[in-house]
Motif scaffolding. Structure first.
Motif, PDB file in Angstrom:
ATOM      1  N   SER A 102       0.843  -1.195  -0.041  1.00 54.41           N
ATOM      2  CA  SER A 102      -0.213  -0.019   0.041  1.00 54.41           C
ATOM      3  C   SER A 102       1.099   1.260   0.044  1.00 54.41           C
ATOM      4  O   SER A 102       0.243   2.311  -0.196  1.00 54.41           O
ATOM      5  CB  SER A 102      -0.998   0.061   1.295  1.00 54.41           C
ATOM      6  OG  SER A 102      -0.221   0.021   2.385  1.00 54.41           O
ATOM      7  N   ALA A 103       2.341   1.256   0.383  1.00 52.24           N
ATOM      8  CA  ALA A 103       2.964   2.265   0.224  1.00 52.24           C
ATOM      9  C   ALA A 103       3.219   2.603  -0.997  1.00 52.24           C
ATOM     10  O   ALA A 103       3.673   3.924  -1.402  1.00 52.24           O
ATOM     11  CB  ALA A 103       4.294   1.891   1.053  1.00 52.24           C
ATOM     12  N   LYS A 104       3.118   1.891  -1.891  1.00 45.49           N
ATOM     13  CA  LYS A 104       3.188   2.145  -3.524  1.00 45.49           C
ATOM     14  C   LYS A 104       4.508   3.004  -3.963  1.00 45.49           C
ATOM     15  O   LYS A 104       4.850   4.056  -4.171  1.00 45.49           O
ATOM     16  CB  LYS A 104       1.982   3.060  -4.206  1.00 45.49           C
ATOM     17  CG  LYS A 104       1.000   2.378  -4.298  1.00 45.49           C
ATOM     18  CD  LYS A 104      -0.413   3.325  -4.666  1.00 45.49           C
ATOM     19  CE  LYS A 104      -1.536   2.628  -4.588  1.00 45.49           C
ATOM     20  NZ  LYS A 104      -2.683   3.284  -5.039  1.00 45.49           N
ATOM     21  N   VAL A 105       5.697   2.236  -3.604  1.00 48.13           N
ATOM     22  CA  VAL A 105       7.143   2.800  -3.701  1.00 48.13           C
ATOM     23  C   VAL A 105       7.385   2.427  -5.059  1.00 48.13           C
ATOM     24  O   VAL A 105       7.515   1.411  -5.473  1.00 48.13           O
ATOM     25  CB  VAL A 105       8.306   2.010  -2.680  1.00 48.13           C
ATOM     26  CG1 VAL A 105       9.513   2.432  -3.072  1.00 48.13           C
ATOM     27  CG2 VAL A 105       7.788   2.205  -1.132  1.00 48.13           C
ATOM     28  N   SER A 106       7.769   3.597  -5.968  1.00 45.62           N
ATOM     29  CA  SER A 106       8.198   3.303  -7.323  1.00 45.62           C
ATOM     30  C   SER A 106       9.572   3.390  -7.412  1.00 45.62           C
ATOM     31  O   SER A 106      10.266   4.118  -6.486  1.00 45.62           O
ATOM     32  CB  SER A 106       7.450   4.303  -8.059  1.00 45.62           C
ATOM     33  OG  SER A 106       8.021   5.565  -7.772  1.00 45.62           O
ATOM     34  N   SER A 107      10.270   2.697  -8.610  1.00 43.73           N
ATOM     35  CA  SER A 107      11.419   2.835  -8.642  1.00 43.73           C
ATOM     36  C   SER A 107      12.163   4.192  -8.751  1.00 43.73           C
ATOM     37  O   SER A 107      13.269   4.417  -8.675  1.00 43.73           O
ATOM     38  CB  SER A 107      11.966   1.777  -9.879  1.00 43.73           C
ATOM     39  OG  SER A 107      11.401   2.355 -10.992  1.00 43.73           O
ATOM     40  N   SER A 108      11.353   5.298  -9.483  1.00 43.46           N
ATOM     41  CA  SER A 108      11.893   6.590  -9.700  1.00 43.46           C
ATOM     42  C   SER A 108      11.767   7.367  -8.534  1.00 43.46           C
ATOM     43  O   SER A 108      12.716   8.137  -8.359  1.00 43.46           O
ATOM     44  CB  SER A 108      11.150   6.976 -11.095  1.00 43.46           C
ATOM     45  OG  SER A 108       9.899   7.139 -10.568  1.00 43.46           O
ATOM     46  N   HIS A 109      10.871   7.187  -7.781  1.00 47.46           N
ATOM     47  CA  HIS A 109      10.755   8.008  -6.406  1.00 47.46           C
ATOM     48  C   HIS A 109      10.703   7.032  -5.365  1.00 47.46           C
ATOM     49  O   HIS A 109       9.666   6.472  -4.881  1.00 47.46           O
ATOM     50  CB  HIS A 109       9.409   8.692  -6.570  1.00 47.46           C
ATOM     51  CG  HIS A 109       9.398   9.844  -5.571  1.00 47.46           C
ATOM     52  ND1 HIS A 109       8.868   9.478  -4.432  1.00 47.46           N
ATOM     53  CD2 HIS A 109       9.394  11.076  -5.733  1.00 47.46           C
ATOM     54  CE1 HIS A 109       8.807  10.588  -3.494  1.00 47.46           C
ATOM     55  NE2 HIS A 109       9.346  11.703  -4.377  1.00 47.46           N
ATOM     56  N   ARG A 110      11.830   6.918  -4.679  1.00 51.26           N
ATOM     57  CA  ARG A 110      12.002   6.125  -3.489  1.00 51.26           C
ATOM     58  C   ARG A 110      11.394   6.860  -2.308  1.00 51.26           C
ATOM     59  O   ARG A 110      11.813   8.010  -2.021  1.00 51.26           O
ATOM     60  CB  ARG A 110      13.529   5.697  -3.290  1.00 51.26           C
ATOM     61  CG  ARG A 110      14.124   4.987  -4.359  1.00 51.26           C
ATOM     62  CD  ARG A 110      14.272   3.620  -4.078  1.00 51.26           C
ATOM     63  NE  ARG A 110      14.823   2.980  -5.367  1.00 51.26           N
ATOM     64  CZ  ARG A 110      14.285   1.605  -5.437  1.00 51.26           C
ATOM     65  NH1 ARG A 110      13.663   1.124  -4.801  1.00 51.26           N
ATOM     66  NH2 ARG A 110      14.749   0.890  -6.334  1.00 51.26           N
ATOM     67  N   VAL A 111      10.895   6.198  -1.314  1.00 52.58           N
ATOM     68  CA  VAL A 111      10.189   6.737  -0.221  1.00 52.58           C
ATOM     69  C   VAL A 111      11.541   6.221   0.914  1.00 52.58           C
ATOM     70  O   VAL A 111      11.923   5.152   0.911  1.00 52.58           O
ATOM     71  CB  VAL A 111       8.852   6.085   0.216  1.00 52.58           C
ATOM     72  CG1 VAL A 111       8.299   6.359   1.586  1.00 52.58           C
ATOM     73  CG2 VAL A 111       8.025   6.303  -0.766  1.00 52.58           C
ATOM     74  N   LEU A 112      11.586   7.305   1.767  1.00 54.06           N
ATOM     75  CA  LEU A 112      12.699   6.860   2.799  1.00 54.06           C
ATOM     76  C   LEU A 112      12.365   5.739   3.657  1.00 54.06           C
ATOM     77  O   LEU A 112      10.979   5.701   4.078  1.00 54.06           O
ATOM     78  CB  LEU A 112      13.187   8.224   3.534  1.00 54.06           C
ATOM     79  CG  LEU A 112      13.569   9.435   2.583  1.00 54.06           C
ATOM     80  CD1 LEU A 112      13.454  10.766   3.724  1.00 54.06           C
ATOM     81  CD2 LEU A 112      15.020   9.022   2.240  1.00 54.06           C
TER      82      LEU A 112
END
Length: 178
Positions: A102-112
């Motif tokens: 559900s966090a939807k981490v994309s490869s171009s925009h990483r979540v810390l």
């Protein structure tokens, strides 16, 4: 350990009184479901009254039971005799994979990683608030943890007492050949 034994003794006393109120001996035509509900209700109320309203979960359990018209008579009698009710845990917490999806981490925009950890803690805290009776009223995590630990201890005492009674009943049936 001494306090835990006292908790179990107090619960047993209150539970026996509650069973006497819930299932009078004159009503021999109780079905299995009615009997199960009477046992559960009396056990839950006994545990709640054992805590003497000092915890949010115990007050929430009594309040929930008081909303049910069928349980009102029992609660009125029980409050005179200091009974209690605890709520059954009915849901499991969500697993980590579901939260990460559900966090939807994309490869171009990483979540810390700390943002993911905060989100997981927040979600699990919300689940815990739903599991523990009265948890919704806890304003901070420390209070929620205290309530949760007290609720777990109370449930453990309830289980231990019921387990001992089941063993004694099975032993009695073997000895008496019933």
């Amino acid at each position: 350990m001494q306090n835990f034994s006292l908790l179990k003794k107090e619960f047993l006393k209150k539970w026996i009184k509650g069973l006497q109120i819930c299932s009078p001996s004159s009503d021999q035509n109780m079905g299995i479901m009615e009997r199960k509900n009477a046992i559960k209700l009396s056990a839950d109320l006994a545990m709640a009254f054992t805590r003497k309203g000092r915890t949010s979960w115990s007050r929430a359990v009594i309040a929930k039971a008081s909303r049910n018209n069928n349980d009102m008579t029992l609660i009125k009698k029980a409050s005179k005799q200091s009974l209690y009710r605890s709520k059954r845990i009915s849901k499991r917490s969500r697993n980590v994979r579901r939260s990460l999806r559900s966090a939807k981490v994309s490869s171009s925009h990483r979540v810390l990683p700390n943002l993911i950890a905060k989100r997981l803690v927040r979600k699990r805290t919300q689940v815990l608030k739903r599991l523990v009776p009265g948890g919704e009223q806890c304003l901070d995590e420390l209070t929620l943890m205290r309530e949760t630990l007290d609720y777990i201890i109370s449930l453990r005492a309830q289980i231990d007492v019921m387990r001992c009674l089941a063993k004694a009943s099975a032993h009695d049936q073997l000895v008496n050949g019933k």
